[in-house]
Design a protein around this motif. Structure first.
Motif, PDB file in Angstrom:
ATOM      1  N   VAL A 102       0.855  -1.185   0.000  1.00  0.00           N
ATOM      2  CA  VAL A 102       0.000   0.000   0.000  1.00  0.00           C
ATOM      3  C   VAL A 102       0.894   1.238   0.000  1.00  0.00           C
ATOM      4  CG1 VAL A 102      -1.714   1.343   1.279  1.00  0.00           C
ATOM      5  CG2 VAL A 102      -1.880  -1.158   1.197  1.00  0.00           C
ATOM      6  N   ALA A 103       0.630   2.142  -0.927  1.00  0.00           N
ATOM      7  CA  ALA A 103       1.389   3.386  -1.008  1.00  0.00           C
ATOM      8  C   ALA A 103       0.427   4.527  -1.286  1.00  0.00           C
ATOM      9  CB  ALA A 103       2.453   3.297  -2.102  1.00  0.00           C
ATOM     10  N   VAL A 104       0.881   5.756  -1.062  1.00  0.00           N
ATOM     11  CA  VAL A 104       0.056   6.936  -1.297  1.00  0.00           C
ATOM     12  C   VAL A 104       0.897   7.968  -2.037  1.00  0.00           C
ATOM     13  CG1 VAL A 104       0.682   8.006   0.916  1.00  0.00           C
ATOM     14  CG2 VAL A 104      -1.471   8.631  -0.195  1.00  0.00           C
ATOM     15  N   ARG A 105       0.256   8.763  -2.894  1.00  0.00           N
ATOM     16  CA  ARG A 105       0.968   9.834  -3.580  1.00  0.00           C
ATOM     17  C   ARG A 105       1.438  10.887  -2.569  1.00  0.00           C
ATOM     18  NH1 ARG A 105       0.337  10.157  -9.150  1.00  0.00           N
ATOM     19  NH2 ARG A 105      -1.316   8.873 -10.068  1.00  0.00           N
ATOM     20  N   HIS A 106       2.616  11.426  -2.806  1.00  0.00           N
ATOM     21  CA  HIS A 106       3.104  12.538  -2.002  1.00  0.00           C
ATOM     22  C   HIS A 106       2.198  13.740  -2.269  1.00  0.00           C
ATOM     23  CE1 HIS A 106       5.600  15.688  -0.371  1.00  0.00           C
ATOM     24  NE2 HIS A 106       6.540  14.818  -0.010  1.00  0.00           N
ATOM     25  N   PRO A 107       1.626  14.365  -1.234  1.00  0.00           N
ATOM     26  CA  PRO A 107       0.660  15.448  -1.463  1.00  0.00           C
ATOM     27  C   PRO A 107       1.191  16.600  -2.300  1.00  0.00           C
ATOM     28  CG  PRO A 107       0.589  14.737   0.816  1.00  0.00           C
ATOM     29  CD  PRO A 107       1.763  14.043   0.190  1.00  0.00           C
ATOM     30  N   ALA A 108       2.466  16.945  -2.129  1.00  0.00           N
ATOM     31  CA  ALA A 108       3.028  18.072  -2.861  1.00  0.00           C
ATOM     32  C   ALA A 108       3.758  17.657  -4.129  1.00  0.00           C
ATOM     33  CB  ALA A 108       3.976  18.864  -1.962  1.00  0.00           C
ATOM     34  N   GLN A 109       4.071  16.358  -4.262  1.00  0.00           N
ATOM     35  CA  GLN A 109       4.776  15.848  -5.436  1.00  0.00           C
ATOM     36  C   GLN A 109       4.061  14.583  -5.914  1.00  0.00           C
ATOM     37  OE1 GLN A 109       9.182  15.873  -4.881  1.00  0.00           O
ATOM     38  NE2 GLN A 109       8.700  16.697  -2.850  1.00  0.00           N
ATOM     39  N   PRO A 110       2.921  14.741  -6.599  1.00  0.00           N
ATOM     40  CA  PRO A 110       2.070  13.595  -6.927  1.00  0.00           C
ATOM     41  C   PRO A 110       2.735  12.515  -7.760  1.00  0.00           C
ATOM     42  CG  PRO A 110       0.909  15.666  -7.275  1.00  0.00           C
ATOM     43  CD  PRO A 110       2.331  16.018  -7.032  1.00  0.00           C
TER      44      PRO A 110
END
Length: 307
Positions: free
Chosen positions: A186-194
């Protein structure tokens, strides 16, 4: 995946790409399960589309303010789920925020009467026999929950057709099932660097959903896709949330609650046996109780016992 024949397919639905994997005793069973599950997702897409003029939502917008409208069992169930989360969050989750999205150009204006500006989720009545009525004209947007429900429905069909294990991933709304399968990262996009992803852990059972400003957050003064009921669009803050729950409809809906309430959402999360984490613009993770454990990380007690 577990040992055994596996089918893996991807199709464009729900405004994203839906990926399915299913393992079964025979290849033909896995293939048939995935095909049937995609049919189920297509059905949800058609029924709850805000854009289509023949969807259940279009029929509700046109007539439910003056007489009850019969909808499909799936639409009725999704609206019931939405009302449940709205009540639990005191209206922080509200499927009647569509007018703000229409005003911003994110959604097209439906045909029929203009919505009453005072309308809220409490003006939606669920009646017997899959009928729904509105106390006043309003517009429903189920985009904050229907995708998760479609994932759950696909998992149900996969199991019904004989899949032993698998997953369904609809643009970050993920559900994993099966007792004897490897954990799914499970991973998530970096909010400031999608373009960058941040690994969070792995999931063996259950659902996870993420939500964030992402591309809408550049520049920061642009509006967030998360609408605050009663206040309309809020400024984008380059933040993201991730929710882990038993079912994907629940994780999907609760991402909006956590986005707006942040740590104050803990009591609502507990009502649904869910947990969450927030990421700031620097990619710093603030996990709520139980989040890391549900993504496969050892508890402090377990870490101490192995020290």
């Amino acid at each position: 995946m577990s040992d055994g024949p596996t089918a893996r397919r991807a199709q464009a639905w729900l405004g994203t790409y839906v990926v399915m994997e299913a393992t079964a005793a025979e290849q033909r069973v896995a293939d048939a399960a995935v095909a049937a599950a995609f049919d189920a997702v297509a059905d949800i897409h058609r029924l709850m589309s805000f854009h289509a003029q023949d969807s259940d939502l279009a029929n509700l917008h046109a007539d439910a303010w003056r007489q009850p409208v019969t909808v499909s069992p799936h639409t009725w169930q999704v609206i019931l789920h939405a009302q449940t989360v709205a009540a639990a969050s005191d209206g922080v989750f509200d499927p009647t925020v569509a007018p703000a999205l229409v005003a911003s150009g994110a959604l097209p204006a439906p045909t029929g009467p203009r919505p009453d500006p005072t309308a809220t989720w409490a003006d939606v009545e669920l009646l017997d026999d899959q009928q729904i009525a509105f106390r006043r004209p309003l517009w429903l947007d189920l985009g904050g929950i229907a995708k998760g429900y479609a994932v759950d429905r696909a998992v149900h069909i996969l199991c019904e057709y004989g899949a032993d294990s698998g997953l369904v991933n609809a643009g970050g709304d993920l559900r994993v099932f099966g007792r004897h399968r490897t954990r799914v990262p499970v991973a998530v996009r970096h909010p400031a660097q999608p373009s960058q992803t941040l690994p969070l852990g792995s999931l063996a059972q259950g659902a996870v959903a993420g939500s964030g400003d992402y591309f809408a957050a550049m520049p920061a003064e642009q509006a967030s896709p998360i609408v605050a009921p009663g206040r309309g669009l809020r400024p984008a803050g380059r933040t993201a949330v991730v929710v882990v729950a038993d079912e994907c409809w629940c994780a999907d809906a609760l991402t909006k609650v956590v986005s707006l309430m942040e740590s104050a959402s803990s009591p609502v999360l507990r009502m649904f046996n869910a947990t969450a984490a927030l990421l700031d613009a620097h990619g710093t993770l603030r996990a709520m109780p139980g989040f890391m454990e549900r993504l496969g990380h050892a508890t402090p007690e377990e870490q101490s016992s192995h020290a």
